[in-house]
Enzyme design. Structure first.
Site, PDB file in Angstrom:
ATOM      1  N   PRO A 557      49.328 -21.280  11.363  1.00  0.00           N
ATOM      2  CA  PRO A 557      47.895 -21.585  11.461  1.00  0.00           C
ATOM      3  C   PRO A 557      47.322 -21.245  12.831  1.00  0.00           C
ATOM      4  O   PRO A 557      47.954 -21.480  13.864  1.00  0.00           O
ATOM      5  CB  PRO A 557      47.836 -23.091  11.192  1.00  0.00           C
ATOM      6  CG  PRO A 557      49.041 -23.368  10.346  1.00  0.00           C
ATOM      7  CD  PRO A 557      50.096 -22.430  10.848  1.00  0.00           C
ATOM      8  N   CYS A 558      46.095 -20.723  12.818  1.00  0.00           N
ATOM      9  CA  CYS A 558      45.442 -20.320  14.071  1.00  0.00           C
ATOM     10  C   CYS A 558      44.378 -21.324  14.502  1.00  0.00           C
ATOM     11  O   CYS A 558      43.580 -21.039  15.396  1.00  0.00           O
ATOM     12  CB  CYS A 558      44.820 -18.943  13.915  1.00  0.00           C
ATOM     13  SG  CYS A 558      43.474 -18.904  12.702  1.00  0.00           S
TER      14      CYS A 558
END
Length: 598
Positions: A557-558
């Site tokens: 996840p960013c």
């Protein structure tokens, strides 16, 4: 974002993750309670009228809004006034927009990752409510998020207050308080804070004195205080030890083409650190414009391999700046055929008839997890309708800024619209209706697509594996999402013998499973729901069962890396983006177990 010039692909040394654009006031703030302020409406006017005058709206604008909505509906009047402010028009013949509307030019436009919203579902709700003023939008299932508190938060943010100030005011005054009372409470808190000279963590609303009324601060002083706040916020972000020459941030290549593009002269060889040399092959992806030091850390963990920075605007009609660390061969790469069109008008030919000459976009911005509201597109229509053709420069800048930010395309005279999910699927290289069905809402489709791979870009990197694995591949897919890696391999003609997919979102797992069935895959699909629960024992069982993995793919996840997340952009120490360390942990376990079994 091809409309972003190469000079916007700034290197990490100069990249600022604390943009100042959000500090610009969009609407006039309340001036109630300011010493020396007097309502000019006269004694014959009601306090209801004076409250809006005190907020900085003009007399004519308030009269028109009250006439349209009636004096008893404060919320409707306020919303109408905000709309008038957005288009800078209290009367139809007014042809201008406010000075505070700014938009980047074609050459100095906002970076796509600063505007992207690559958030997971649990992070996206606030983003939607803050950037979309009315949660009940045409065709969008936003109503599940819209509580009374959310609506008031959104209205206050549209007035120019920060989300933190709005939330604090609701806590102080209670949910029963009107928006006007909440705005007054925030203004009082700001004035008290300015009086003792403390706290400049969040931007404050700048207000204009009405009718020559006295203001506590002159415009010059307010501008100076704004600069102080910006400087302090920047300092808070860089409270880290100074970097030495050997620790300088990793530069981002310009242009972002990685080791080369299809049908062009490319780099064909590189030397890998010994620890990175197979098996298995591995491939890791995340946003390119992460906070300083993030890619240095990721590179150190992934065996000191330098990232390959690539913008997907070279593979499709939408930008997507990403970095990839992998140990794949790079010689003899080839693209998926047919080559997708790279210009907006080639992808959406129906827009040509309506595209104004002053909109010089040829490609779209980074595709997001949420879309523009129906109210925004209506504001744009109203702003253009009240102007001549072509519209004034300031109107053009406002419209172009919103079109770039939200990837709006022209669908009629003075009409823009956001992309539909099937159009985003096409731009990202997925098959038509890939995310459709199974009770999945349009909102969920946007979110899943916004967090996915760009299939054509990834397939170009994976193409070297077709000769290496002629009989098929065993894939460990971490953070699988909607199956971008799986679709890329399938489109290359590489048989998926075994796929162990690890994905937390049940919606995304359903999308991948549906694609697996629709494409009549003959291999094994094993679904797991949490990378943190994938331990050495489970991996050893899977490796013994299938004979090892040929490729380990993942894009953690960013949420805490992307430039649009200004509140929890904590880098790899963030709650979600720290899952990168699980990617490395699992990859290292796979390498050790497979080496032991050789």
């Amino acid at each position: 974002m091809v409309w972003v010039s190469d000079k916007d692909d700034s290197d990490n040394d100069n990249f600022s993750w604390d943009t100042d654009e959000d500090d610009k006031d969009r609407f006039p703030g309340p001036s109630a309670g300011i010493p020396g302020f007097a309502c000019e409406a006269g004694s014959s006017q009601s306090s209801f009228f004076c409250n809006f005058i005190a907020m900085g709206f003009s007399k004519d604008m308030v009269e028109k809004a009250i006439k349209q909505n009636g004096e008893g509906n404060q919320e409707a009047v306020l919303e109408t006034l905000l709309t008038y402010s957005a288009i800078g028009s209290s009367t139809p013949e007014h042809e201008d927009v406010p000075n505070d509307f700014s938009a980047a030019s074609d050459e100095d436009s906002v970076d796509d990752d600063l505007w992207s919203s690559d958030y997971s579902s649990d992070e996206c709700n606030l983003s939607i409510l803050v950037t979309v003023s009315d949660p009940v939008l045409e065709g969008l299932d936003f109503t599940e998020f819209a509580t009374e508190k959310d609506k008031k938060l959104s209205t206050l943010v549209d007035m120019g207050f920060s989300p933190e100030e709005a939330a604090a005011a609701i806590d102080r005054c209670g949910l029963d308080a009107s928006v006007l009372e909440l705005a007054d409470s925030i203004q009082a808190a700001q004035m008290a804070e300015e009086a003792d000279g403390t706290g400049w963590s969040y931007p404050k609303v700048q207000y204009e004195a009405v009718g020559g009324s006295c203001n506590s601060f002159t415009r010059k002083k307010r501008r100076l205080l704004e600069e102080k706040r910006k400087l302090k916020r920047r300092k808070e972000y860089v409270k880290k030890p100074a970097l030495g020459m050997d620790d300088a941030p990793m530069p981002i290549s310009k242009p972002m083409i990685g080791f080369g593009l299809p049908y062009q002269k490319c780099i064909t060889s590189r030397s890998l650190p010994e620890a990175a040399i197979g098996p298995p092959y591995f491939y890791y992806e995340n946003v390119a414009l992460a906070p300083k030091g993030v890619w240095d850390t990721i590179s150190r963990f992934l065996y000191d391999i330098e990232p390959e920075f690539v913008d997907s605007k070279y593979f499709c009609a939408a930008a997507r700046k990403r970095a990839y660390i992998h140990n794949l061969p790079i010689e003899n790469r080839f693209p998926l055929l047919p080559i997708p069109p790279k210009m907006i008008h080639d992808v959406f030919p129906m827009t040509k008839d309506w595209w104004p000459k002053w909109d010089h976009r040829t490609q779209l911005n980074c595709l997001q997890t949420c879309i523009a509201s129906a109210k925004l597109t209506e504001r744009i229509r109203m702003a253009l309708k009240s102007c001549g053709d072509p519209p004034p420069e300031r109107v053009q800048q406002y419209v172009l800024g919103e079109c770039r930010k939200w990837n709006l395309v022209w669908v009629g005279h003075h009409k823009v619209a956001p992309l539909e999910p099937d159009e985003i699927e096409m731009l990202l290289g997925f098959p038509k209706n890939h995310t459709r069905g199974g009770g999945i809402s349009r909102t969920e489709r946007y979110r899943s697509l916004g967090n996915s791979f760009q299939v054509n870009t990834v397939a170009y990197h994976f193409s070297v594996l077709k000769k290496v694995f002629p009989n098929g591949i065993n894939l460990l897919s971490l953070f699988s999402g909607i199956g971008g890696a799986e679709v890329a391999l399938h489109n290359l003609g590489i048989r998926l013998r075994t796929v162990v997919s690890v994905e937390k979102s049940e919606i995304n797992r359903n999308i991948l499973r549906s694609w697996w069935e629709q494409t009549n895959q003959s291999g094994n699909l094993i679904e797991l729901d949490d990378v943190q629960k994938l331990n050495g024992d489970k991996l050893e069982q899977l490796i013994q069962r299938f004979g090892g993995f040929d490729l380990v793919v993942g894009g953690s996840p960013c949420n805490n890396l992307t430039g649009s997340n200004r509140h929890t952009r904590d880098g790899l120490e963030g709650e979600h983006s720290s899952l990168f360390y699980d990617y490395f942990r699992i990859l290292d376990l796979v390498k050790c177990i497979m080496a032991k079994n050789l």
